[in-house]
Design an enzyme around this catalytic site. Structure first.
Site, PDB file in Angstrom:
ATOM      1  N   HIS A 130      90.230  57.419  19.277  1.00  0.00           N
ATOM      2  CA  HIS A 130      90.756  56.330  18.446  1.00  0.00           C
ATOM      3  C   HIS A 130      91.566  55.373  19.338  1.00  0.00           C
ATOM      4  O   HIS A 130      92.256  55.809  20.260  1.00  0.00           O
ATOM      5  CB  HIS A 130      91.642  56.894  17.326  1.00  0.00           C
TER       6      HIS A 130
ATOM      7  N   GLU B 209      85.383  49.992  16.150  1.00  0.00           N
ATOM      8  CA  GLU B 209      86.673  49.463  15.676  1.00  0.00           C
ATOM      9  C   GLU B 209      87.145  48.343  16.601  1.00  0.00           C
ATOM     10  O   GLU B 209      87.676  48.598  17.679  1.00  0.00           O
ATOM     11  CB  GLU B 209      87.730  50.549  15.510  1.00  0.00           C
TER      12      GLU B 209
HETATM   13  P1  PGA Z   1      93.274  50.127   9.281  1.00  0.00           P
HETATM   14  O1  PGA Z   1      92.989  51.166  10.464  1.00  0.00           O
HETATM   15  O2  PGA Z   1      92.231  50.342   8.241  1.00  0.00           O
HETATM   16  O3  PGA Z   1      94.659  50.451   8.819  1.00  0.00           O
HETATM   17  O4  PGA Z   1      93.180  48.767   9.898  1.00  0.00           O
HETATM   18  C1  PGA Z   1      91.689  51.498  10.809  1.00  0.00           C
HETATM   19  C2  PGA Z   1      91.756  52.591  11.849  1.00  0.00           C
HETATM   20  O5  PGA Z   1      92.591  52.521  12.753  1.00  0.00           O
HETATM   21  O6  PGA Z   1      91.007  53.573  11.773  1.00  0.00           O
END
Ligand code: PGA
Length: 258
Positions: A98, A172
Site C-alpha cells: 500500500h 491507486e
Molecule cells: P481512500 O483510501 O479511499 O480513503 O482515498 C484508499 C486507499 O488508500 O486504499
C-alpha cells in the site's frame, strides 16, 4: 463479471467493540449476487472478525505481512506477523505494498517482492497496490507502474505457481487518495486507461498473469459508479468511506454490476 469490494480500514476503528459494530453493518447486507466483499482489518481484530464472518459471506484480509515464513520456534522478528500465521488463522487475503507503507514506513519494492512470494507460498491471496505518487503525464505514470510491477513481481510466476484469483492488482493513484493533503479527484477515464495498461502489461508470456485489476483511488457512493460501470475495472479498494455508512451504498452499487 463479479466485482470485488475491499474495505481498507487502515488503522481504525480504535476499539474491538467498534470493529465488531462496523463489521456487523456490512454483514447485514443481503443479496450480494456475486459481489465479493473483503474487509482488511488491523491484525488485532482479525480473529474476532473471522469468527463473525462465518455467518456471512465476507472475507478477511490483513493489511500487511512479514516477507518470510520463519520455521516454528524461529524468527527473530519482534512485532511481526508471518504469512503462515495469517493463513492458519483463516485469513484469505493480504494487502501488500500500500502506498502509505511505501511512503511512511519506507517499504521497498524488494521487500514487497519477498512479501508476495512468502504469501503465495503460504496460500494467501495477494492484493498488490501500485500507483504513481505524482501525475505529470500519462506516459510517465505508465512508466512508473511498469517499473513497480517489474520489481514487485520479479521471479513470479516463473518460480511460483499462482492459483486462479491469487493475485489482485489495486491501481491507486497516490495523488488521488483522501489521506494525501493535496488530493485531487481522479477520473474514471484515467483509471480505465491505467487498468487496461496494467492488464496488457501482465498478459504476455513473461508474466502470463491475468489478475483482477481494481481501483484504489478515493471512492465514495457519489463517484464509484463511474469506475465500476467499466467491465475492466473489477472492483475497488475503499479507504475512508469503508468506515462510514457510505460503504453499504457502495456495495449496493457494486451489486448492480456483478
Ligand atoms: P481512500 O483510501 O479511499 O480513503 O482515498 C484508499 C486507499 O488508500 O486504499
Amino acid at each position: 463479471m463479479p466485482k470485488i469490494i475491499i474495505a481498507n480500514w487502515k488503522m481504525a476503528p480504535p476499539s474491538l467493540q467498534e470493529a465488531k459494530k462496523l463489521f456487523g453493518e456490512t454483514a447485514k447486507i443481503k443479496n450480494l449476487n456475486d459481489t465479493e466483499i473483503v474487509v482488511a482489518a488491523p491484525f488485532i481484530y482479525l480473529e474476532l472478525l473471522i469468527n463473525l464472518s462465518k455467518k456471512s459471506k465476507i472475507k478477511l484480509a490483513a493489511q500487511d505481512v512479514l516477507w518470510e515464513n520463519p520455521p516454528v520456534g524461529g524468527g527473530a522478528y519482534t512485532g511481526e506477523i508471518s504469512p503462515n500465521m495469517l493463513k492458519n488463522l483463516g485469513v484469505e487475503y493480504v494487502i501488500i505494498g500500500h502506498s502509505e507503507r511505501r511512503q511512511n514506513l519506507k517499504e521497498t519494492d524488494e521487500m514487497i517482492n519477498k512479501k508476495i512470494i512468502a504469501s503465495v507460498k503460504a496460500g494467501l491471496k495477494v492484493i498488490l497496490c501500485v500507483g504513481e505518487p505524482k501525475r505529470n503525464s500519462i506516459k510517465q505514470a505508465k512508466n512508473y507502474i511498469k517499473k513497480q510491477l517489474e520489481k514487485d513481481l520479479k521471479g513470479i510466476p516463473n518460480n511460483y505457481k499462482l492459483k486462479t484469483n491469487q493475485l489482485i492488482i489495486a491501481y491507486e493513484p497516490v495523488w488521488a487518495i483522501s489521506t494525501n493533503k493535496n488530493a485531487k479527484p481522479d477520473t474514471p477515464e484515467n483509471a480505465l486507461q491505467m487498468t487496461k495498461f496494467i492488464k496488457n502489461f501482465l498478459k504476455p508470456k513473461t508474466y502470463n498473469l491475468k489478475p483482477k485489476v481494481i481501483y484504489g483511488g478515493s471512492v465514495s457512493s457519489k463517484n464509484i459508479e463511474g469506475f465500476l460501470r467499466h467491465e475492466e475495472i473489477e472492483g475497488a479498494l475503499v479507504g475512508g468511506a469503508s468506515l462510514t455508512s457510505d460503504f453499504v451504498k457502495i456495495i449496493k452499487i457494486a451489486q448492480k454490476y456483478s
